[in-house]
Structure formats: C-alpha cells, structure tokens
Write an enzyme that holds these catalytic residues in place. Structure first.
Site, mmCIF file in Angstrom:
data_model
loop_
_atom_site.group_PDB
_atom_site.id
_atom_site.type_symbol
_atom_site.label_atom_id
_atom_site.label_comp_id
_atom_site.label_asym_id
_atom_site.label_seq_id
_atom_site.Cartn_x
_atom_site.Cartn_y
_atom_site.Cartn_z
ATOM 1 N N ASP A 72 -7.914 32.059 -81.513
ATOM 2 C CA ASP A 72 -7.739 30.832 -80.819
ATOM 3 C C ASP A 72 -9.110 30.756 -79.654
ATOM 4 O O ASP A 72 -9.175 29.952 -78.966
ATOM 5 C CB ASP A 72 -6.573 30.610 -79.969
ATOM 6 C CG ASP A 72 -5.371 30.081 -80.936
ATOM 7 O OD1 ASP A 72 -5.826 29.455 -81.781
ATOM 8 O OD2 ASP A 72 -4.292 29.950 -80.451
ATOM 9 N N ARG A 97 -3.018 35.448 -76.849
ATOM 10 C CA ARG A 97 -4.207 35.001 -76.222
ATOM 11 C C ARG A 97 -4.592 35.774 -74.960
ATOM 12 O O ARG A 97 -6.071 35.430 -74.660
ATOM 13 C CB ARG A 97 -4.114 33.512 -75.853
ATOM 14 C CG ARG A 97 -3.651 32.662 -77.079
ATOM 15 C CD ARG A 97 -4.078 30.897 -76.767
ATOM 16 N NE ARG A 97 -5.588 30.789 -76.736
ATOM 17 C CZ ARG A 97 -6.024 29.624 -76.378
ATOM 18 N NH1 ARG A 97 -5.385 28.601 -76.278
ATOM 19 N NH2 ARG A 97 -7.478 29.479 -76.291
ATOM 20 N N ARG A 143 2.278 25.456 -69.533
ATOM 21 C CA ARG A 143 1.457 26.665 -69.757
ATOM 22 C C ARG A 143 1.007 27.201 -68.055
ATOM 23 O O ARG A 143 1.572 28.103 -67.799
ATOM 24 C CB ARG A 143 -0.057 26.102 -70.355
ATOM 25 C CG ARG A 143 0.539 26.070 -72.133
ATOM 26 C CD ARG A 143 1.007 27.020 -72.588
ATOM 27 N NE ARG A 143 1.264 27.034 -74.029
ATOM 28 C CZ ARG A 143 0.035 27.232 -74.928
ATOM 29 N NH1 ARG A 143 -1.169 27.713 -74.680
ATOM 30 N NH2 ARG A 143 0.434 26.660 -76.222
ATOM 31 N N HIS A 172 -0.667 21.049 -72.867
ATOM 32 C CA HIS A 172 -1.725 21.191 -71.732
ATOM 33 C C HIS A 172 -2.166 19.749 -71.282
ATOM 34 O O HIS A 172 -2.172 18.453 -72.123
ATOM 35 C CB HIS A 172 -3.086 21.638 -72.794
ATOM 36 C CG HIS A 172 -2.935 23.175 -72.812
ATOM 37 N ND1 HIS A 172 -3.508 24.000 -73.674
ATOM 38 C CD2 HIS A 172 -2.629 24.289 -71.734
ATOM 39 C CE1 HIS A 172 -3.625 25.042 -73.522
ATOM 40 N NE2 HIS A 172 -2.964 25.216 -72.324
ATOM 41 N N CYS A 266 -10.793 20.994 -76.451
ATOM 42 C CA CYS A 266 -10.300 22.478 -76.603
ATOM 43 C C CYS A 266 -11.508 23.373 -76.821
ATOM 44 O O CYS A 266 -11.733 24.436 -76.340
ATOM 45 C CB CYS A 266 -9.314 22.490 -77.588
ATOM 46 S SG CYS A 266 -7.652 21.786 -77.140
#
Length: 274
Positions: A72, A97, A143, A172, A266
C-alpha cells in the site's frame, strides 16, 4: 445561466510512489478482497497516467522508492502531511502499513526537510487531513485519532476543523471530500455526522455536493490544482457539476487501485512549501 468563474491553476509539488509491489494481500477496509484478481500491469499504467497528467500540467513530481513488502506504499497521500515546508509524519492504525511511516520519514529527511515531527497519535496523513487555505479539515471516526487534531494544529499553527466520518465505506476523509481551491470543496454529505454536515454547510455554502454514485466511484478521491481536476471517470454527476463550475476535468480509469480502496488522491501527496 450564470457565467462560470475563471479558474487558474497553481503550480504544485507532488510526491508519488510507483506501484512496483502493489497487490491486495490483506483486507483493512471494506473495498479490499485478497481473493479478487488484479492486474499489476494495468495498475502501473493507471498510475503512470496520473503522473503524466501532473507533468503535463507543469507540476513538479518527486518519487519515493517503493519498499518490498509494503503493497500500500503506492498510496503516498497517507505517508505525511506537509504545510509550509513542515512535515507531520503519519502513524498508521494497522500493523500492515506501520513501516510505511519510516520510509516516508527517511525520504523527507534525505531531501532536507528538517522541521519534521513524529506524531504521538494515530494519523494517516492526507488520507484524513485536507489543508484548505489557512485551515486544515481533519477527519476522524475510522483511522486517525481525534487527539491527532490538536497535535496537527499545534504543529502547523493553523486552525483545525474536525469532521466525523460515520460510514465505514468512506473510512478516510479523502474518500468523502476534496479541496477544489482554498474557498471551495466537494463532498458527500451522508459520509459525515449531522454535526459535521452542519459545519461544512456553514464553511462552504457553495460546495459541490456529490451523489452516492459519485462517492461509490471514488470520485471524491480527487486532486485539484485550482483549474484542473483529476478524478475517476465513472463519477459522471460530479464531473458535470465541476465543469459547470468552470473546472477542467480529467476523468481517469482507476479500476485496479480501487481494489485496495484508493484512487487519484490516495496516490498523490502534496508537498506544500512556504
């Protein structure tokens, strides 16, 4: 019919990460399914299309080296938030992550960014933080930790507007809202709590309102330089609204990156200099 306002592009500096190791090998959001086939070559072509658009607009694009085992990392927006040359590094909620934060920290240090902060609270960079003029819109709910909002404001010396996300599909802030220019945003109201919708209506009475179809297509995971807007080509209502407002819209195919719950924004971190 009222004449569309004249829009102008401001030169931007973006940081991107080539999807060399991109794959969907785990699931940490509702869009991810490791059993669903993906095309790595197509993912790379889609990423290159965005890079080429930015370069064609005259923007500066820098690149961070992808790290094997961090699929990612292509989603560079999550690695940090940069305002006035100051860098707040991310702290990821999921262990899958976590190591990305170290890679992004190393890149900024190697490139001479000395005013850099490693955070105490979980924050996922521009995934949840959207600088808009001289304020920062900050998401929480899935998050980033609400405590990160105070840390954000103290570090950058800017007012922070907290916004609560309530739909796990829009986990997000950058899946539910994006900044068109310092005075204008586009967003999907149902992604936010009632209180946050009230805040957005007050701050941005002329905002572009997206439909559920736009949001499901990740049309709000978009990038604007004040004139050019790059977003998923399937967000057709939003594309029409933006063109009516005088923006030049560039629809792109993001089918493979969408399988990990990401699109144009992103893969685009903005480096905002003083």
């Amino acid at each position: 019919m009222a004449e569309s306002p004249r829009r102008t592009a401001a030169k931007r500096h973006y940081l991107m990460c080539r999807p060399t190791h991109f794959e969907v090998s785990y699931a940490i959001n509702p869009w991810m399914n490791p059993d669903k086939p993906m095309d790595a070559d197509l993912a790379l072509a889609q990423w290159e299309r965005i890079r080429d658009l930015y370069l064609g607009f005259g923007h500066e694009v820098s690149f961070i080296e992808p790290v094997e085992g961090l699929p990612d990392m292509v989603f560079s927006a999550n690695g940090a938030t940069v305002v006035d040359g100051k860098v707040l590094i991310a702290k990821f909620r999921h262990r899958e992550r976590a190591a990305e934060a170290d890679a992004y920290r190393a890149w900024f240090e190697e490139h001479g960014y000395s005013d850099l902060k490693v955070p105490e609270y979980v924050n996922e960079g521009e995934g949840d933080f959207a600088p808009a003029g001289r304020r920062i819109l900050a998401g929480a709910g899935f998050r980033s930790d609400p405590g990160a909002h105070e840390e954000l404001g103290d570090f950058f010396g800017l007012p922070v507007v907290g916004l609560e996300l309530i739909d796990p599909r829009f986990y997000h802030l950058d899946t539910a809202l994006f900044v068109l220019d310092e005075d204008l945003v586009a967003y999907y109201p149902a992604a936010f709590s009632e209180e946050s919708r009230d805040v957005l209506r007050e701050l941005y009475p002329d905002a572009v309102i997206a439909t559920r179809q736009d949001a499901d297509a990740f049309g709000l995971n978009a990038v604007s330089d004040g004139l050019n807007v790059v977003l998923t080509e399937t967000a057709t209502h939003l594309i029409g609204e933006l063109r009516e407002r005088g923006f030049e819209v560039h629809g792109v195919d993001m089918s493979e990156l969408l399988k990990a719950g990401g699109a144009v924004k992103c893969i685009t971190q903005e480096i905002r200099r003083p």
